[in-house]
Design an enzyme around this catalytic site. Structure first.
Site, PDB file in Angstrom:
ATOM      1  CB  SER A  14       8.244 -34.081  52.249  1.00 18.73           C
ATOM      2  OG  SER A  14       8.179 -34.102  50.841  1.00 18.73           O
ATOM      3  CE  LYS A  15      12.462 -39.652  54.318  1.00 24.57           C
ATOM      4  NZ  LYS A  15      11.871 -40.945  54.435  1.00 24.57           N
ATOM      5  NE  ARG A  16       6.470 -34.444  47.474  1.00 25.75           N
ATOM      6  CZ  ARG A  16       6.229 -33.203  47.113  1.00 25.75           C
ATOM      7  NH1 ARG A  16       6.635 -32.754  45.945  1.00 25.75           N
ATOM      8  NH2 ARG A  16       5.560 -32.391  47.914  1.00 25.75           N
TER       9      ARG A  16
END
Ligand code: GLU
Ligand code: ZN
Length: 469
Positions: free
Chosen positions: A237-239
Site C-alpha cells: 500500500s501507499k505506506r
C-alpha cells in the site's frame, strides 16, 4: 482459437504496482499466443471514477509500453447493452425484481449473524410478481444446488457450492448495472478467452460463470494472481512508498526495469533475473505463476534499474534523463551533448534522478564543496599544481578528451607528481566533490570557461582557508 485477454481497471486512482502487474501478465499472455490485449475502463462507479484517473492509467500503461490492441472501452458507454442483457435474463425467467426493504434485508443479515451463518438473501421475491413501478432492484436467479468449478490457471481447481451463493443484485434501484453483470457482458461481447486478474476477484468468478451459463455464453479461462506484499509482509500500500507506477518514473526508474521487476513478482524462470522483452514473451507462461503472494523488494528493483541503465542505449537513456535534469532547473540544451553526459555517467547511477544529480556540475557551478573532499584535496600544496593546470588549460585550443588527458599528464610530469596527485585536486576544484567520470571526460564535459573559472574559485578557497588557519 486466438487468445484474447483484457485489463479492466476501475479508474478510481493511479495505476498502481498490482494493477500494472495484472496488465503486464495479460499483455504477455496475449503477445505470447499472438492474441489480442484489450483495455476496458470499468467506470460504472460514477462517484469514484474520474477522468484524471483514466489519464493516469493510460499514462502508466504507455510509459510501461503495454500497448493494447483494442479499446479503451468505457463501461459507462455500454449501459444500453447491459440493460438489454438484463431484459434477456428477465425474459428467460433467470432474473427477477426484488423490492425488499433495507430493514428486511438488515433483519435477514442480523438473524444470520446471530445464528453464525453466512448472511445471504433468502430469495423472498423470487416468486412475487413485483410491478416495475415499485422501486426495486433486479436479482440474478442463482441455481440452488450443484457446484461451480473453476479450473484456475494459477490456483488450480477451485469449487464453489451454489448453496453458498445468493441471488446477486445485477441492477440497482437507480437502474445502474452492477460489477458482476457488466464484467460478464463485456467479457463475453469482447470475446475474452482468458481472464487474468487479481485474486480478490476469485469469489466473484462462480457468480460470473453462473450468469454466463444462464446466457449460454462461452466460459473464459481464469487466472487469479496472488497479492503483492510490502517488505514488511503486509499488503502493498501507499505506506510502502511509491506504489503508483508514475511515481517510479519520477524516482528515475526505467520502464524496462520496472517491467522486468514486475514480472518476477509471482513468476520465475529458473534463477534468471534479467529478461529482455522478447525473452519474456517467449518464456512467460501464466500456468507457471506462483500461488503464493510475492513481496515487493525495493533493493532488487534498484539493482535491476542499475543494470538497465548500464545496458541501455545512450540515445534512449538521454531521452529519459532529460526530464530529470529539467526538474533540477537545468536545460540540457545549454550544455554539452546530453548523449555524452549519459555515456560518462551510465556506470555511476542507480536511478535517473541520481544521474541527474551527479551531472549537475556539468551544467552549472556548484554552491559549495563537499567538505571532506575539499579538506583532503584543496590544501596549500595543491596551489602550484592547480596554477600550472590553469596555465596549461588556458593555452589549449582543442578542448577534447585526448588533448586534455595529455595536458594533465604533462603538468604532472613537469612537477614530478603522479597523475592522480594533480587530477584529484583538479577534480575537486571543478566538480566540487571527490567522484566524477575520468578527469579528461569531466573537463571535456564542463567546458573551458567553467573549468578555468572553477580553478580560480578553488585557488581563492585555498587562500581563504590559509588565512583562517
Ligand atoms: N475493475 C476491476 C478492478 O479494478 C477488475 C475486474 C476484473 O478484472 O474482472 O478491480
Ligand atoms: Zn426481495
Amino acid at each position: 482459437m486466438t487468445k484474447r485477454t483484457r485489463f479492466a481497471p476501475s479508474p478510481t486512482g493511479y495505476l498502481h504496482v498490482g494493477g500494472a502487474r495484472t496488465a503486464l501478465f495479460s499483455w504477455l499472455h496475449a503477445r505470447k499466443h499472438g492474441g489480442a490485449f484489450i483495455l476496458r475502463i470499468e467506470d460504472t462507479d460514477l462517484e469514484r471514477s474520474t477522468p484524471e484517473s483514466v489519464n493516469a492509467i493510460l499514462e502508466g500503461m504507455t510509459w510501461l509500453g503495454l500497448e493494447y490492441d483494442e479499446g479503451p472501452f468505457y463501461q459507462t458507454e455500454r449501459f444500453d447493452r447491459y440493460n438489454e442483457v438484463i431484459e434477456e435474463l428477465m425474459e428467460k425467467g433467470l432474473a427477477y425484481r426484488c423490492s425488499c426493504s433495507r430493514e428486511r434485508l438488515d433483519d435477514l443479515r442480523e438473524t444470520a449473524m446471530a445464528n453464525k451463518e453466512k448472511p445471504r438473501y433468502d430469495g423472498h421475491c423470487r416468486s412475487l410478481d413485483i410491478s416495475p413501478d415499485t422501486p426495486h432492484v433486479i436479482r440474478f436467479l442463482n441455481p440452488d444446488d450443484g457446484v461451480v468449478v473453476v479450473d484456475d490457471m494459477v490456483r488450480g481447481r477451485v469449487s464453489f457450492s451454489n448453496a453458498e451463493l445468493d441471488d446477486l443484485i445485477i441492477r440497482r434501484t437507480d437502474g445502474s448495472p452492477t460489477y458482476n453483470l457488466t464484467v460478464v457482458v463485456d467479457d463475453s461481447d469482447m470475446g475474452i478467452t482468458d481472464v487474468i486478474r487479481g485474486d480478490d476477484h476469485l469469489n466473484n468468478t462462480p457468480r460470473q460463470i453462473n450468469i454466463l451459463k444462464a446466457l449460454d455464453k462461452e466460459i473464459p479461462r481464469y487466472a487469479h494472481l496472488p497479492m503483492i506484499l510490502g517488505d514488511d509482509g503486509a499488503r502493498l500500500s501507499k505506506r510502502h512508498g511509491a506504489v503508483s507506477v508514475m511515481q517510479y518514473m519520477e524516482q528515475g526508474i526505467l520502464p524496462e526495469a520496472l517491467i522486468n521487476y514486475l514480472v518476477r513478482l509471482g513468476w520465475s524462470h529458473g534463477d534468471q533475473e534479467v529478461f529482455s522483452q522478447e525473452e519474456l514473451i517467449q518464456l512467460f507462461d501464466v500456468d507457471d505463476v506462483n500461488k503464493s503472494a510475492s513481496s515487493f523488494n525495493t533493493e532488487k528493483l534498484l539493482w535491476l534499474n542499475q543494470h538497465y541503465i548500464k545496458e541501455a542505449d545512450s540515445y534512449h537513456l538521454a531521452h529519459l534523463l532529460s526530464p530529470h535534469l529539467g526538474r533540477l532547473g537545468i536545460d540540457p540544451a545549454e550544455g554539452p551533448d546530453i548523449v555524452k553526459v549519459v555515456e560518462a555517467q551510465k556506470e555511476r547511477a542507480k536511478t535517473l534522478v541520481e544521474m541527474a544529480e551527479i551531472s549537475e556540475f556539468i551544467y552549472r557551478d556548484f554552491e559549495e564543496y563537499d567538505e571532506k573532499a575539499a579538506k583532503k584535496n584543496l590544501r596549500p600544496v595543491v596551489r602550484e599544481p592547480l596554477e600550472k593546470m590553469k596555465e596549461a588549460l588556458q593555452q589549449l585550443d582543442n578542448w577534447e578528451e585526448t588533448t586534455l588527458h595529455q595536458c594533465v599528464e604533462d603538468v604532472s610530469a613537469s612537477l614530478e607528481l603522479k597523475m592522480g596527485k594533480v587530477a584529484q585536486p583538479l577534480r575537486v576544484a571543478v566538480v566540487g566533490r571527490a567522484a566524477s567520470p575520468g578527469i579528461d571526460v569531466t573537463l571535456a564535459l564542463i567546458g573551458k570557461d567553467a573549468c578555468l573559472r572553477r580553478i580560480d574559485m578553488a585557488l581563492e578557497f585555498i587562500r581563504k582557508r590559509e588565512e583562517q588557519a
